[in-house]
Scaffold this motif. Structure first.
Motif, mmCIF file in Angstrom:
data_model
loop_
_atom_site.group_PDB
_atom_site.id
_atom_site.type_symbol
_atom_site.label_atom_id
_atom_site.label_comp_id
_atom_site.label_asym_id
_atom_site.label_seq_id
_atom_site.Cartn_x
_atom_site.Cartn_y
_atom_site.Cartn_z
ATOM 1 N N ALA A 33 15.606 -18.268 -2.736
ATOM 2 C CA ALA A 33 15.816 -16.699 -3.194
ATOM 3 C C ALA A 33 17.539 -16.749 -3.748
ATOM 4 O O ALA A 33 17.665 -17.762 -4.480
ATOM 5 N N GLY B 267 15.907 -9.514 7.830
ATOM 6 C CA GLY B 267 15.557 -10.191 6.573
ATOM 7 C C GLY B 267 15.770 -11.508 6.315
ATOM 8 O O GLY B 267 15.037 -12.168 5.602
ATOM 9 N N PRO C 118 18.388 -12.592 3.478
ATOM 10 C CA PRO C 118 17.548 -11.282 3.293
ATOM 11 C C PRO C 118 16.875 -11.072 1.800
ATOM 12 O O PRO C 118 17.870 -10.988 1.055
ATOM 13 N N SER C 119 15.806 -11.077 1.645
ATOM 14 C CA SER C 119 15.246 -11.067 0.408
ATOM 15 C C SER C 119 14.572 -9.800 -0.081
ATOM 16 O O SER C 119 14.906 -8.909 -0.738
ATOM 17 N N GLY C 120 13.347 -9.665 0.449
ATOM 18 C CA GLY C 120 12.559 -8.622 0.016
ATOM 19 C C GLY C 120 11.198 -8.575 0.262
ATOM 20 O O GLY C 120 10.678 -9.265 1.123
ATOM 21 N N GLY C 121 10.606 -7.717 -0.636
ATOM 22 C CA GLY C 121 8.958 -7.629 0.033
ATOM 23 C C GLY C 121 8.109 -6.944 -1.434
ATOM 24 O O GLY C 121 8.866 -7.002 -2.454
ATOM 25 N N GLY C 122 7.005 -6.810 -1.310
ATOM 26 C CA GLY C 122 6.081 -6.552 -2.575
ATOM 27 C C GLY C 122 5.188 -5.387 -2.171
ATOM 28 O O GLY C 122 4.266 -5.096 -2.921
#
Ligand code: SF4
Lengths: 93, 599
Positions: free
Chosen positions: A9, A58, A89-93
């Protein structure tokens, strides 16, 4: 033993490094490993992942795909050759 | 209250267009968007009807915070009976259309009956008109949008439309707005197609009234600050979009590969979110209306083609699930789905199902009529069969009905990775027990956005849960389902929930509507919406037997990787979930529960 580290990331994009290896003859905790990685990269990656000694919401740190959060968190000991994946800490979908 | 208090009812057969009043009490009880739309729908439509009959209705509902400055406040919801699942369908989309729809002065549109000939609806500041769409029929969603924008000549107008997928009644077709944003799932595009409604174009200048403007503006500023400071919504999603998940989910060993035969993909480095940036495909990120996160991707492929996406789910469906490691082909397939108006998740899963049917010898080579082989890993298959499916040519005729009906037609429904006939998205339930329960109990079938348990179970937000633990998961699933119903009814994007919690949503809602919900009352509204959807499904014939997962996920352990040896433990989770919901052992809401919720 050799520890294979994979960076992902924003960390990977910022540093332009996808992976590296750390060689050590004694067991290390994840926290010590992150310090060794920072030294080797000449960049302190710890503030991207850890805040006040705690894993940031995250941040994902995996040893062979298993999240260290459910082991001994930052004190999780690495005793044999393995793959460590590091996600800020990155994210989601 | 932050509604105009107006509904527009459009009878497509008689062409009668009639404004009606929206009751404030109803708005308070069901919040807006998904809740309000489903209430209107279930009051007016018999759950047993055929989804393509004129009796089915198609509702476009904006939320309580749609077209306000609340972060991500631009969303709308499409509610109808799904032709794919037979359940209630509510499909949500961002972009700018929802904002413009509410700017017309109407909160909700209700389409009834069927037109005889293709038509489109034009609304300009409360003036509404049905127009002939013969010249648009057959056109893709981008052409349709461009032609309509030229015809109307109003630069700020916004278009939602169907492509050939919806026109040809593909059960996995969606409705596209702003060209590349989709109310994608559950086959809502086919319902629009069955009504011969090609498009809706909206323009207007109505401002959404805010109950306490000063307090609302202050609350909005606070929430934007929280979103900006959060690692996920402030940095991760803006930089890498949803595709940041490829490596997270793959490394964690729950990245469905080869039609869920494996849970890790060797070709990941070629197709991940990082690769999209490193290969230089990513041009910039794009945002929906009033969104400080901007998770969308504008992408340019080496051959010069520009489009949006792929997002994580479509990229996975065309990639790992079909074992394809060609990011260019995957991106093109995603662009094609946007243009032709089909749901890329369902299309990708259906192609992967076809690949397994072919691998096992159930689909014979002759059936492919000299088309590319349906082999795992064959990137040529993606564009070819997506097109076949949309135009229902050759084997595409069966594929247009989705994965379940395709596999069933060869006598092997067990090879279809679906819940209630809708294709399961990109997280293997065997590696994430709470998400699996959420799939099995979702009111619209295999779907991750009815309760996104990946946030706590994998990403660790708001706190980190062990994905293989089952204790406590039914509680988490219930809370996430109810809170998601609230967010969907508010007109906000689910991604805000990585950083915001229930009190933040109550705060925004109260200052905009003046409804003064306590956090508990707001969560109860979410629970009411969930139960109302459940009742619709029960009346249309669903039973507890349908709250399940494909046999493969319940019985075949993951063969390798971090989750080696695990299956999904639905049998241990479901009874507790029903109990917690106040439902009988057969999954039916008890009279006490219905009374408590005012249903
Ligand atoms: S987070 Fe992404 S999908 Fe959600 S409103 Fe913002 S840009 Fe749209």
């Amino acid at each position: 033993m050799i520890i294979h580290i994979k960076l992902f990331a924003t960390l990977r994009l910022k540093l332009g490094v996808a992976g590296l290896e750390i060689e050590t003859d004694k067991p290390v905790t994840i926290m010590q490993l992150l310090e060794l990685v920072s030294q080797k990269l000449d960049t302190d990656i710890i503030p991207e992942l850890i805040e006040n000694g705690e894993i940031m919401v995250g941040t994902i740190l995996l040893i062979n795909g298993k999240n260290i959060f459910h082991a001994d968190k930052l004190e999780t000991l690495i005793t044999e050759e393995c793959e460590v994946s590091v996600f800020p800490p990155s994210g989601g979908g | 209250m932050s509604y105009h208090g107006k509904i527009l009812r459009i009878n497509l057969a008689t062409k009668e267009i009639k404004p009606e009043n929206l009751s404030k009490d109803l708005a308070k009880k069901y919040i807006g968007g998904r809740g309000l739309g489903t209430k209107i729908f279930s009051d007016e439509v018999d759950p047993k009807i055929d989804a393509f009959s004129p009796e089915n209705k198609l509702i476009f509902a904006t939320g309580a915070l749609t077209s306000t400055i609340a972060p991500t406040g631009g969303r709308y919801m499409v509610i109808t009976k799904s032709p794919l699942t037979g359940t209630i369908a509510s499909s949500n989309s961002g972009g700018f259309f929802g904002h413009k729809l509410k700017s017309t002065g109407y909160d909700v549109l209700i389409f009834e009956n069927k037109a005889e000939k293709p038509c489109y609806l034009y609304i300009d500041d409360e003036k509404a008109e049905l127009r002939d769409a013969a010249h648009l029929w057959g056109k893709d969603t981008h052409e349709t949008t461009d032609i309509l924008m030229g015809e109307i000549g109003e630069k700020t107008a916004k278009v939602a439309c169907i492509g050939p997928g919806g026109e040809n009644l593909s059960l996995i077709s969606g409705i596209m707005n702003d060209k590349n944003r989709a109310a994608g799932r559950s086959g809502v595009g086919a319902v629009m197609g069955s009504k011969m409604l090609k498009a809706i174009i909206v323009s207007g200048k109505h401002k959404t009234l805010i109950d306490d403007k000063e307090a609302f503006n202050k609350a909005v500023k606070e929430k934007i600050k929280i979103l900006k400071e959060n690692g996920v919504t402030g940095e991760g999603l803006p930089t890498l979009g949803t595709k940041v998940l490829d490596n997270i989910i793959n490394s964690s060993g729950l990245y469905p590969t080869r039609n869920f035969q494996k849970a890790q993909f060797e070709g990941i480095d070629e197709i991940s979110g990082e690769a999209l940036v490193e290969k230089g495909y990513l041009v910039k990120n794009v945002a929906c209306y009033a969104c400080p996160i901007a998770c969308g991707r504008l992408v340019e492929l080496p051959q010069g083609k520009i489009g949006e996406g792929p997002e994580y789910e479509p990229g996975w469906a065309f990639g790992a699930l079909c074992e394809i490691n060609d990011l260019n082909a995957i991106s093109q397939a995603n662009f094609m789905c946007n243009e032709l108006g089909v749901d890329p998740i369902s299309v990708g899963v259906t192609i992967a199902t076809a690949m397994e049917l072919y691998e096992k010898g159930y689909i014979k080579k002759e059936e492919l009529e000299k088309g590319p082989e349906l082999k795992f890993g064959n990137s040529e298959a993606l564009l070819y069969y997506t097109k076949k499916l949309v135009y229902k040519e050759g084997i595409g005729e069966k594929m247009a009905l989705g994965s379940y009906r395709l596999a069933e037609s060869y006598g092997h429904p067990e090879l279809s990775m679906t819940v209630k006939k809708m294709e399961i998205p990109a997280y293997d339930p065997r590696g994430v027990q709470g998400q699996g329960l959420a799939y099995a109990t979702s009111n619209r079938g295999g779907c991750h956005v009815r309760a996104y348990l990946i946030a706590p179970e994998i990403v660790g937000a708001p706190e980190k849960l062990d994905p293989q633990e089952i204790k406590g998961k039914p509680e988490w699933v219930k809370i996430f389902q109810d809170l998601t119903a609230v967010i969907d009814s508010s007109g906000l994007c689910l991604f805000t929930s990585f950083a915001l919690g229930a009190p933040d949503y109550a705060d925004l809602l109260n200052k905009a509507t003046g409804f003064n919900y306590s956090v508990d009352e707001m969560m109860q509204a979410g629970e009411r919406i969930w139960n109302m959807e459940r009742l619709f499904n029960l009346k249309s014939g669903f039973t507890t037997k349908d709250d399940t997962l494909p046999k493969r996920l319940l019985e075949e352990p993951i063969p390798a990787g971090p989750n080696k040896g695990h299956v999904h433990r639905l049998g241990e989770l479901l009874p507790d979930y029903y109990k917690l919901r106040g439902w009988t052992e057969d999954g039916i809401p008890t009279d006490e529960k219905l009374k408590e919720l005012g249903l």
